[in-house]
Design a protein around this motif. Sequence first.
Motif: not given
Length: 276
Positions: A244-264
Amino acid sequence: MARKVTTRRKLVMTAIAWVLGMMIFFPILWTFLTSFKTEADAIASPPQFLFFHWTLENYHEVQSRSDYFKHFSNSVIISFGSTLIGLIIAIPSAWAMAFAPTKKTKDILMWMLSTKMMPPVGALIPIYLLFQSTGLLDSRIGLVMVLTLINLPIIVWMLYTYFKEIPGEILEAARMDGASLMKEIAYVLTPMAVPGIASTLLLNIILAWNEAFWTLNLTASKAAPLTTFIASYSSPEGLFYAKLSAASTMAIAPILILGWFSQKQLVRGLTFGAVK
């Protein structure tokens, strides 16, 4: 005269900010670490933080059991599609409310906001039956329509707030120069509100990406996004925390990366017009 901020106050506020930040981030970190554990290590007592047997078995099993990229593409289409359609509808609506208000404008805004206060389950049965009769059940088009309508009040409210900070005299000058209504919105208003529009776009992509209630109830397999992908690892046999943690990590990773690069851009947009 501005109040002087002492070094001690800076240190205290910095420490508080770090503590709060770690408290918010810790569940994500724990999920990430658990995804590399075996099922035995995932439920071990006391919990094992770093010193455990690291393995990629969970990711291999998740990918072999479920088509991750199919769910990922569904999430991208549904979240980006609903947000873009919402912006196309909301920009003219917010323009009308900000620069051509009527006596009912505030009432309309409050009515739109009130639709977000109704529990979603209250509208589930009629929407489910409507989708079933029209063939929109378990379809990307249906989910795009639902998420557009759900997030449209937020999009309109955010854009209305940003547009109110733009001087109306600039738009009047454009009209005097012969600009039509569409040119006024497309070539004058929209470029000036780019930070606000960008933050609205990013925030609503995140909301649509994380939407679980409607995606779980209106999809089965064809249009299932990543929220359904995660829920599939909760079975009658019990919870398999590592998978379940692996599936959750794979699901949230793209949106975390998007948020990280667009935080400014996100911070800039959320503070747009806050300082005169």
